[in-house]
Write a protein that holds these residues in place. Structure first.
Motif, short mmCIF file in Angstrom:
data_model
loop_
_atom_site.label_atom_id
_atom_site.label_comp_id
_atom_site.label_asym_id
_atom_site.label_seq_id
_atom_site.Cartn_x
_atom_site.Cartn_y
_atom_site.Cartn_z
N GLY A 1 0.81 -1.21 0.00
CA GLY A 1 0.00 0.00 0.00
C GLY A 1 0.84 1.26 0.00
O GLY A 1 0.52 2.23 -0.69
N HIS A 2 1.94 1.26 0.77
CA HIS A 2 2.82 2.43 0.78
C HIS A 2 3.35 2.72 -0.63
O HIS A 2 3.45 3.88 -1.04
N ARG B 1 6.94 7.73 8.88
CA ARG B 1 6.20 8.44 7.83
C ARG B 1 5.16 9.34 8.47
O ARG B 1 4.86 9.25 9.66
N ASP B 2 4.59 10.20 7.64
CA ASP B 2 3.46 10.99 8.10
C ASP B 2 2.37 10.03 8.60
O ASP B 2 2.10 9.00 7.97
N ILE B 3 1.75 10.34 9.73
CA ILE B 3 0.80 9.42 10.35
C ILE B 3 -0.37 9.08 9.42
O ILE B 3 -0.90 7.96 9.42
N GLU C 1 0.34 6.07 7.33
CA GLU C 1 0.20 4.78 8.00
C GLU C 1 -1.26 4.36 8.08
O GLU C 1 -1.58 3.18 7.90
N TRP C 2 -2.16 5.32 8.35
CA TRP C 2 -3.58 4.97 8.35
C TRP C 2 -4.02 4.51 6.96
O TRP C 2 -4.78 3.55 6.82
N PRO D 1 2.07 4.66 14.33
CA PRO D 1 1.06 5.07 15.32
C PRO D 1 0.90 4.00 16.40
O PRO D 1 1.33 2.86 16.23
N ASP D 2 0.25 4.37 17.50
CA ASP D 2 0.01 3.45 18.60
C ASP D 2 -0.65 2.17 18.09
O ASP D 2 -1.66 2.22 17.37
N THR D 3 -0.06 1.03 18.45
CA THR D 3 -0.51 -0.25 17.90
C THR D 3 -1.95 -0.57 18.30
O THR D 3 -2.75 -1.04 17.47
N ALA D 4 -2.31 -0.34 19.55
CA ALA D 4 -3.68 -0.63 20.00
C ALA D 4 -4.69 0.21 19.23
O ALA D 4 -5.78 -0.28 18.87
N THR D 5 -4.35 1.46 18.96
CA THR D 5 -5.25 2.33 18.18
C THR D 5 -5.39 1.81 16.75
O THR D 5 -6.49 1.83 16.18
#
Length: 369
Positions: free
Chosen positions: A234-235, A286-288, A291-292, A333-337
């Motif tokens: 995806g990246h 990377r910019d957050i 990652e989303w 980013p936070d893994t749980a999130t």
């Protein structure tokens, strides 16, 4: 090869009803939501995934067949593109001849060529079997692949490449199946294993993707492997490394001799760009928003390829307790999130139209060093 399953959807989710679209068909973009863009196609309006479309600037037209640069995170993507140009300009001032003199110790192209030379099964469609470029490949893509190869050679030099042929071929089979459902038919993706117990994965420009053996040890199924690979793919598909348009000699990699064991000459400009990309991998991340996007793309691509949509989420959920995931959590980013967000995305994904995939992970996992 682009996905033959792309449809003009009634809503921005893969499970929505839709009408088939032909590859290369022109569409007019009207709005966007997440990884989907709303488009007009003749007298019809609907939604299509950004994983299957490309922009046709300067108009609002897009076409089916390559990833779109238009998104809610366009400013972040522009920054990613800008830093490659900034690094190139910085490199230009380093030397008039734009060549790295010495520096061969930073790259391991020999091991990279081993990875590129692996012959995959005939049922796995690849776009190129070597590093040459056909006339149908754009100069931008050539440049992207050249920069990506150099970055891949750096990663291999840093960690060493695990040359377990059968395991590597298997991972390439899974990865290529997924990549062939994306828009990047101009790339010949390659997937390698890095000799590190740290849990991490890397997506280099041009389709060079690496997983550490530490991450492989954490994977429990082929669905999880597909989820991780899909995130990294995806990246690349969404151009999160920035753009690599040919800017005279700024990003040029000149083929030549770099010492007795070499075969590549890296420009100082490219070396500076690689420094910036490497810094993203290990320091800044990377910019957050990227990652989303890659998480969502990972679910979509895995599902489109016949895998359960929850593979990436299951894998990340287990990493919340893994002691050797420090580098991954530092740059993501936070893994749980992420797991919570992925659960919502998984509910909108479907693999009902994809061919069944035979689970083979258990027989190959034992080959991990």
């Amino acid at each position: 090869m682009q996905s033959p399953k792309a449809k003009l959807l009634t809503s921005p989710q893969l499970t929505a009803d839709g009408l088939p679209l032909s590859m290369g068909e022109s569409l007019t973009q009207t709005s966007e939501q997440g990884l989907f863009v709303q488009v007009r196609n003749n007298d019809k309006t609907g939604w299509v995934s950004k994983l299957f479309v490309s922009p046709l600037p300067p108009s609002e037209k897009i076409k089916l067949g390559a990833a779109s640069n238009s998104s809610e995170s366009v400013l972040a993507r522009q920054r990613a593109s800008d830093f490659t140009k900034t690094a190139a300009a910085r490199g230009l001032s380093e030397t008039e001849k734009l060549r790295v003199r010495g520096g061969a110790e930073l790259y391991d192209f020999e091991s990279l060529r081993w990875l590129e030379s692996l012959r995959l099964e005939t049922n796995v469609v690849t776009k190129r079997t070597d590093t040459s470029f056909s006339r149908s490949v754009s100069s931008d893509t050539e440049q992207e692949v050249k920069v990506g190869r150099a970055l891949a050679a750096r990663l291999i030099q840093k960690y060493n490449l695990v040359k377990e042929e059968e395991l590597t071929k298997y991972i390439n089979r899974v990865g290529t199946r997924i990549a062939n459902n994306s828009s990047r038919g101009d790339l010949n993706f390659r997937f390698g294993i890095l000799d590190s117990n740290e849990i991490n994965a890397f997506a280099c420009p041009g389709g060079f993707i690496f997983l550490t053996k530490g991450s492989l040890h954490q994977i429990a199924s082929e669905a999880e492997l597909a989820g991780v690979l899909s995130h990294e793919i995806g990246h690349v598909v969404l151009f999160h490394n920035g753009s690599f348009e040919k800017m005279n000699v700024f990003l040029e990699i000149v083929t030549g001799m770099l010492g007795p064991s070499g075969g590549e000459v890296i420009s100082a400009a490219t070396s500076a760009t690689l420094d910036e990309l490497e810094k993203q991998f290990f320091e800044t991340g990377r910019d957050i928003s990227f990652e989303w996007e890659a998480d969502e793309a990972g679910v979509i691509l895995a599902a489109q390829s016949g895998y359960p949509a929850n593979g990436l989420g299951d894998y990340l959920g287990r990493l919340t307790k893994a002691p050797n995931a420090k580098q991954l959590t530092h740059t993501h980013p936070d893994t749980a999130t992420r797991v919570t967000k992925l659960a919502k995305i998984e509910s909108t994904a479907s693999n009902k139209d994809a061919p069944a995939v035979k689970e083979e992970w258990s027989q190959y996992k034992k080959l991990i060093p």
